[in-house]
Design a protein around this motif. Structure first.
Motif, PDB file in Angstrom:
ATOM      1  N   ILE A  10      23.000  39.562  40.046  1.00  0.00           N
ATOM      2  CA  ILE A  10      24.454  39.333  39.940  1.00  0.00           C
ATOM      3  C   ILE A  10      25.208  39.996  41.087  1.00  0.00           C
ATOM      4  O   ILE A  10      24.751  40.972  41.672  1.00  0.00           O
ATOM      5  N   GLY A  11      26.371  39.437  41.382  1.00  0.00           N
ATOM      6  CA  GLY A  11      27.253  40.027  42.393  1.00  0.00           C
ATOM      7  C   GLY A  11      28.566  40.383  41.746  1.00  0.00           C
ATOM      8  O   GLY A  11      28.976  39.765  40.756  1.00  0.00           O
ATOM      9  N   ILE A  12      29.223  41.388  42.297  1.00  0.00           N
ATOM     10  CA  ILE A  12      30.544  41.755  41.800  1.00  0.00           C
ATOM     11  C   ILE A  12      31.505  41.482  42.940  1.00  0.00           C
ATOM     12  O   ILE A  12      31.347  42.027  44.028  1.00  0.00           O
ATOM     13  N   PHE A  13      32.459  40.578  42.732  1.00  0.00           N
ATOM     14  CA  PHE A  13      33.348  40.225  43.844  1.00  0.00           C
ATOM     15  C   PHE A  13      34.790  40.142  43.366  1.00  0.00           C
ATOM     16  O   PHE A  13      35.052  39.858  42.206  1.00  0.00           O
ATOM     17  N   ALA A  14      35.708  40.397  44.285  1.00  0.00           N
ATOM     18  CA  ALA A  14      37.133  40.374  43.938  1.00  0.00           C
ATOM     19  C   ALA A  14      37.980  40.639  45.161  1.00  0.00           C
ATOM     20  O   ALA A  14      37.473  40.846  46.257  1.00  0.00           O
ATOM     21  N   HIS A  15      39.304  40.696  44.938  1.00  0.00           N
ATOM     22  CA  HIS A  15      40.269  41.019  45.993  1.00  0.00           C
ATOM     23  C   HIS A  15      40.172  42.508  46.326  1.00  0.00           C
ATOM     24  O   HIS A  15      39.671  43.294  45.536  1.00  0.00           O
ATOM     25  N   VAL A  16      40.679  42.879  47.484  1.00  0.00           N
ATOM     26  CA  VAL A  16      40.725  44.299  47.857  1.00  0.00           C
ATOM     27  C   VAL A  16      41.414  45.077  46.736  1.00  0.00           C
ATOM     28  O   VAL A  16      42.442  44.643  46.228  1.00  0.00           O
ATOM     29  N   ASP A  17      40.837  46.193  46.357  1.00  0.00           N
ATOM     30  CA  ASP A  17      41.519  47.098  45.436  1.00  0.00           C
ATOM     31  C   ASP A  17      41.586  46.626  43.984  1.00  0.00           C
ATOM     32  O   ASP A  17      42.417  47.093  43.235  1.00  0.00           O
ATOM     33  N   ALA A  18      40.755  45.643  43.593  1.00  0.00           N
ATOM     34  CA  ALA A  18      40.782  45.235  42.181  1.00  0.00           C
ATOM     35  C   ALA A  18      39.852  46.119  41.364  1.00  0.00           C
ATOM     36  O   ALA A  18      39.840  46.070  40.148  1.00  0.00           O
ATOM     37  N   GLY A 101      33.574  38.251  38.424  1.00  0.00           N
ATOM     38  CA  GLY A 101      34.817  38.261  39.212  1.00  0.00           C
ATOM     39  C   GLY A 101      35.746  39.292  38.608  1.00  0.00           C
ATOM     40  O   GLY A 101      36.102  39.202  37.426  1.00  0.00           O
ATOM     41  N   VAL A 102      36.114  40.286  39.402  1.00  0.00           N
ATOM     42  CA  VAL A 102      36.989  41.349  38.889  1.00  0.00           C
ATOM     43  C   VAL A 102      38.420  41.067  39.345  1.00  0.00           C
ATOM     44  O   VAL A 102      38.664  40.807  40.520  1.00  0.00           O
ATOM     45  N   PHE A 103      39.360  41.098  38.407  1.00  0.00           N
ATOM     46  CA  PHE A 103      40.769  40.886  38.737  1.00  0.00           C
ATOM     47  C   PHE A 103      41.568  42.108  38.311  1.00  0.00           C
ATOM     48  O   PHE A 103      41.259  42.735  37.294  1.00  0.00           O
ATOM     49  N   CYS A 104      42.598  42.429  39.078  1.00  0.00           N
ATOM     50  CA  CYS A 104      43.425  43.596  38.756  1.00  0.00           C
ATOM     51  C   CYS A 104      44.424  43.195  37.671  1.00  0.00           C
ATOM     52  O   CYS A 104      45.089  42.158  37.786  1.00  0.00           O
ATOM     53  N   GLY A 105      44.539  44.024  36.630  1.00  0.00           N
ATOM     54  CA  GLY A 105      45.428  43.722  35.512  1.00  0.00           C
ATOM     55  C   GLY A 105      46.882  43.589  35.911  1.00  0.00           C
ATOM     56  O   GLY A 105      47.644  42.845  35.286  1.00  0.00           O
ATOM     57  N   SER A 106      47.306  44.300  36.973  1.00  0.00           N
ATOM     58  CA  SER A 106      48.708  44.152  37.384  1.00  0.00           C
ATOM     59  C   SER A 106      48.844  43.217  38.583  1.00  0.00           C
ATOM     60  O   SER A 106      49.776  42.448  38.682  1.00  0.00           O
ATOM     61  N   GLY A 108      46.734  40.722  39.376  1.00  0.00           N
ATOM     62  CA  GLY A 108      46.355  39.372  38.979  1.00  0.00           C
ATOM     63  C   GLY A 108      45.444  38.689  39.985  1.00  0.00           C
ATOM     64  O   GLY A 108      44.636  39.314  40.655  1.00  0.00           O
ATOM     65  N   VAL A 109      45.610  37.367  40.090  1.00  0.00           N
ATOM     66  CA  VAL A 109      44.782  36.573  41.007  1.00  0.00           C
ATOM     67  C   VAL A 109      45.381  36.691  42.401  1.00  0.00           C
ATOM     68  O   VAL A 109      46.410  36.106  42.695  1.00  0.00           O
ATOM     69  N   GLU A 110      44.745  37.484  43.242  1.00  0.00           N
ATOM     70  CA  GLU A 110      45.295  37.750  44.569  1.00  0.00           C
ATOM     71  C   GLU A 110      44.634  36.836  45.599  1.00  0.00           C
ATOM     72  O   GLU A 110      43.645  36.175  45.303  1.00  0.00           O
ATOM     73  N   PRO A 111      45.177  36.808  46.840  1.00  0.00           N
ATOM     74  CA  PRO A 111      44.716  35.828  47.823  1.00  0.00           C
ATOM     75  C   PRO A 111      43.199  35.804  48.001  1.00  0.00           C
ATOM     76  O   PRO A 111      42.572  34.752  47.996  1.00  0.00           O
ATOM     77  N   GLN A 112      42.616  36.991  48.145  1.00  0.00           N
ATOM     78  CA  GLN A 112      41.181  37.024  48.419  1.00  0.00           C
ATOM     79  C   GLN A 112      40.376  36.545  47.218  1.00  0.00           C
ATOM     80  O   GLN A 112      39.298  35.996  47.372  1.00  0.00           O
ATOM     81  N   SER A 113      40.947  36.746  46.006  1.00  0.00           N
ATOM     82  CA  SER A 113      40.244  36.256  44.812  1.00  0.00           C
ATOM     83  C   SER A 113      40.058  34.750  44.923  1.00  0.00           C
ATOM     84  O   SER A 113      39.039  34.204  44.529  1.00  0.00           O
ATOM     85  N   GLU A 114      41.079  34.065  45.454  1.00  0.00           N
ATOM     86  CA  GLU A 114      41.001  32.601  45.575  1.00  0.00           C
ATOM     87  C   GLU A 114      39.865  32.197  46.507  1.00  0.00           C
ATOM     88  O   GLU A 114      39.087  31.294  46.224  1.00  0.00           O
ATOM     89  N   GLU A 149      43.938  30.207  35.088  1.00  0.00           N
ATOM     90  CA  GLU A 149      44.032  28.762  34.806  1.00  0.00           C
ATOM     91  C   GLU A 149      44.832  28.048  35.892  1.00  0.00           C
ATOM     92  O   GLU A 149      44.411  27.024  36.429  1.00  0.00           O
ATOM     93  N   ASP A 150      46.010  28.600  36.227  1.00  0.00           N
ATOM     94  CA  ASP A 150      46.937  27.886  37.120  1.00  0.00           C
ATOM     95  C   ASP A 150      46.517  27.966  38.586  1.00  0.00           C
ATOM     96  O   ASP A 150      46.519  26.963  39.293  1.00  0.00           O
ATOM     97  N   VAL A 151      46.176  29.182  39.054  1.00  0.00           N
ATOM     98  CA  VAL A 151      45.915  29.365  40.482  1.00  0.00           C
ATOM     99  C   VAL A 151      44.494  28.944  40.845  1.00  0.00           C
ATOM    100  O   VAL A 151      44.262  28.297  41.867  1.00  0.00           O
ATOM    101  N   LEU A 152      43.513  29.313  39.998  1.00  0.00           N
ATOM    102  CA  LEU A 152      42.114  29.019  40.333  1.00  0.00           C
ATOM    103  C   LEU A 152      41.650  27.691  39.733  1.00  0.00           C
ATOM    104  O   LEU A 152      40.580  27.198  40.069  1.00  0.00           O
ATOM    105  N   GLY A 153      42.471  27.140  38.828  1.00  0.00           N
ATOM    106  CA  GLY A 153      42.064  25.890  38.181  1.00  0.00           C
ATOM    107  C   GLY A 153      40.804  26.073  37.359  1.00  0.00           C
ATOM    108  O   GLY A 153      40.023  25.146  37.180  1.00  0.00           O
ATOM    109  N   ALA A 154      40.587  27.302  36.853  1.00  0.00           N
ATOM    110  CA  ALA A 154      39.363  27.595  36.090  1.00  0.00           C
ATOM    111  C   ALA A 154      39.695  27.635  34.604  1.00  0.00           C
ATOM    112  O   ALA A 154      40.857  27.661  34.213  1.00  0.00           O
TER     113      ALA A 154
END
Length: 693
Positions: A10-18, A101-106, A108-114, A149-154
């Motif tokens: 497994i890999g752990i991936f996310a935006h900077v600082d998530a 996929g790790v997302f920051c609770g405050s 949210g879905v940040e640019p790099q997450s996309e 749902e809205d930004v990633l269409g997931a």
């Protein structure tokens, strides 16, 4: 033989600082791999072992580690979040079976997450979602779920709900088992109690549990029919349906917690076992021939089959070069001889090691499903296939983006000059998105990369790791050229000087091609005026000339050449004559075809506190940026824009000044667009001046 059903790559991936690296630290603590937790902000995280990572508090290279949870073996790769290092995420996803996929609770879905999510979709990797940092100000689990749902269409399948938020975040509701996990404090992940769901949350939990069941049972018509008749599926059936839907990417089980406060990570680990695929449940890698065409064969995950392995990362450390390798089929033993299909050479396996960040354990053998490091490979680079010499095959290679920025570097003294070549050679092997070339005119060494931070770090690594001090020139943008007009033209190449001569005549049309096509060639010659065997020579002559455009010598993009007629001589015509004719035709015609300079346009994503929105937009407009959208969040505003790379140098410093240090941004290459005339003239003048000096 090891039981592959107990493996999880497994890999752990996310935006900077998530909080990816912090989450990895908690996993290592929970699985007993480390006893004292290291924090990223203290520069003490296990997987962030480079000096540059510890100072900047960011992950730069993906680190691999192996640990065990409930009799299952996890090979974990902690990837970087910064956009300049997406290449690390991309190549890690290529060899993984599942991801978190790790997302920051405050945030949210940040640019790099996309970007990372897009890569994971392309690689068809099954994922869990973990919404982290719910103890932070402005954290809102339900908002992040909506953004997914809205930004990633997931399609997030919510498995847990938070009990309290921000400072009052004390635990989570496990919807599947209808129970609550409450932690007593924030220092010990094991200090929790399982209790009934709090009364004030029972209605909400029932509503989300119903959604969970309804989504999960869509995977099985029989279970669905029984449910519609009023029979609720048991836990085992539900888990089977969730596993099936996760592996076929119908939905993504979604968890919540706070890694820093040690809450909620256990459920994510259980979910990795319950829902993410083992190596045998993933679509096998297609095998290709040396031209890159699929052969129809697959590298099945089976230790008994011939060896198929992919080198996905090269890392140089104090013990020598480490080649991180994912074994898809077969077995690899110490002392084996393997074939590298890219170079056609065989190499002997000296040492095999299992990595734990930067420490290692020696192995005698490894098998299908394993991720290991081979010590001391000589000619292997990222993306090369290692296989059984008796039954060779190539796995689908990796494709890496072209760099968009370059700087010249000059060694400070003689000793640095001697070491520079070796150091750069090692760094190129480690990072395929980092390129080096020598400027023919000035003799300078040019390094190219994906962004300012990328090259900054490279210069830093040269200095610290390799002891090479360099003087860094001004950043240069990777401009391109294209043409805007259709031109019909003709060229005759004649040479007569003793012996056989050379003769080739070509009539052709040069015109702009569709965007991102690169180069297109077509021949409409009929009646054999230019014999068919010479068409490839004409194509080659034009193609090799594209490296130098007519305006300032930048590569030429999106051109179509159509060969319409010509002439040949029975004795003097040859492939080489037609190739020379095509090269001269290129030089003759391209200046007439309305050439123009193209500049790289970057997708810029800026986060700013609300009070500074006007200033940030004004500054982006001054940089010729086109504002695409603005989106207000609980802690600030996200502005998306397209801006030319040439205007974005040093942007982070200016953004921090404008936003009193609170702004953040990320950017990645989007496309090439025509340069305004005044800018193009300046670029041409500057390039010519540089070439002249």
């Amino acid at each position: 033989m090891t039981d592959l059903s107990r493996y999880r790559n497994i890999g752990i991936f996310a935006h900077v600082d998530a909080g990816k690296t912090t989450t990895t630290e908690r996993i290592l603590k929970l699985t007993g791999k480390i006893h004292k937790i290291g924090e990223v902000h203290d520069g003490a995280a296990t997987t962030d072992f480079m000096d540059q990572e510890q100072e900047r508090g960011i992950t730069i290279q993906s680190a691999a580690t192996t640990c065990f949870w409930k009799d299952h073996r996890f090979n974990i790769i902690d990837t970087p979040g910064h956009v300049d290092f997406t290449i690390e995420v991309y190549r890690s996803l290529k060899v993984l079976d599942g991801g978190v996929g790790v997302f920051c609770g405050s945030g949210g879905v940040e640019p790099q997450s996309e970007t990372n999510w897009r890569y994971a979709n392309e690689s068809e990797v099954a994922r869990l979602i973990y919404v982290n940092k719910l103890d932070r100000l402005g954290a809102d689990f339900y908002r992040v779920v909506k953004q997914v749902e809205d930004v990633l269409g997931a399609n997030p399948l919510v498995m847990t709900l938070p009990i309290g938020t921000e400072d009052d975040f004390v635990g989570i509701v496990d919807l599947l088992r209808n129970e609550a996990w409450i932690w007593a404090g924030s220092d010990d992940p094991f200090n929790y109690e399982i209790k009934p769901i709090p009364e004030d949350m029972q209605e909400l939990a029932a509503e989300w549990r119903e959604k969970l069941i309804e989504t999960a049972i869509e995977q099985d018509d029989e279970v669905m029919e029984k449910y519609l008749e009023g029979e609720e599926p048991d836990l085992e059936t539900l888990q089977r349906c969730i596993r099936e839907g996760t592996i076929n990417l119908s939905f993504f089980p979604t968890y919540c917690g706070s890694s820093f406060k040690n809450k909620g990570v256990q459920l994510v680990l259980d979910a990795v076992i319950d829902y993410l695929p083992n190596p045998t449940e993933v679509k096998p890698q297609p095998e290709v021939d040396l031209e890159g065409n699929e052969t129809g064969g697959f590298a099945d995950v089976d230790p008994e089959k011939p060896l198929r392995a992919l080198a996905f990362k090269i890392m140089d450390d104090r013990f020598g070069a480490l080649t991180f390798t994912r074994i898809y089929s077969g077995t690899l033993k110490k002392g084996d001889t393997i074939l590298n299909t890219f170079t056609g050479k065989t190499e002997r396996i000296g040492r095999l090691v299992e990595m734990h960040a930067d420490s290692r354990e020696e192995l005698d053998s490894a098998q299908a499903g394993d991720i290991v490091a081979i010590v001391g490979m000589k000619n292997v680079q990222t993306g090369h296939t290692l296989c059984d010499p008796k039954q060779p095959a190539t796995l689908e290679p990796m494709v890496f983006p072209d760099p968009v920025i370059s700087v010249s570097i000059t060694p400070k003294d003689k000793s640095a000059a001697e070491k520079l070549g070796v150091a750069l050679g090692k760094m190129i092997a480690e990072d395929p998105s980092f390129r080096v070339e020598t400027d023919e005119d000035s003799g300078e060494t040019i390094i190219k990369g994906m962004g300012e931070l990328h090259l900054d770090i490279k210069v830093d690594i040269l200095k610290r790791t390799h002891g090479v001090e360099v003087i860094v020139g001004k950043p240069q943008v990777a401009y391109r050229e294209t043409i805007t007009r259709l031109v019909e033209d003709s060229y005759t190449h004649k040479k007569q000087s003793g012996g056989s001569g050379q003769y080739a005549k070509i009539d052709y049309i040069v015109e702009p091609a569709e965007q991102n096509v690169g180069f297109e060639f077509e021949s409409k010659v009929v009646g054999g005026n230019v014999p068919r065997e010479f068409w490839p020579a004409v194509e080659k002559g034009f193609k090799v000339s594209l490296d130098k455009g007519p305006l300032a010598g930048y590569p030429l993009l999106d051109v179509k050449v159509t060969l319409i007629d010509g002439a040949f001589h029975a004795v003097d015509s040859s492939a080489i004559a037609y190739e020379i004719a095509a090269k001269a035709a290129y030089r003759q015609t391209m200046p007439k075809a309305g050439p123009q300079i193209l500049e790289p346009i970057m997708k810029v994503d800026v986060f700013t506190p609300e009070d500074h929105v006007g200033d940030v937009i004004g500054d982006l407009n001054r940089r010729r940026g086109m504002i695409k959208s603005q989106e207000a969040g609980p802690t600030g505003v996200r502005i998306k824009a397209d801006a030319p790379l040439s205007e974005m140098f040093g942007y982070i410093g200016d953004l921090r000044t404008i936003t009193a240090g609170r702004g953040q941004f990320s950017m990645e290459f989007s496309h090439y667009a025509a340069c305004p005339n005044n800018i193009a003239e300046a670029v041409i003048a500057e390039t010519r001046e540089r070439q002249a000096s």
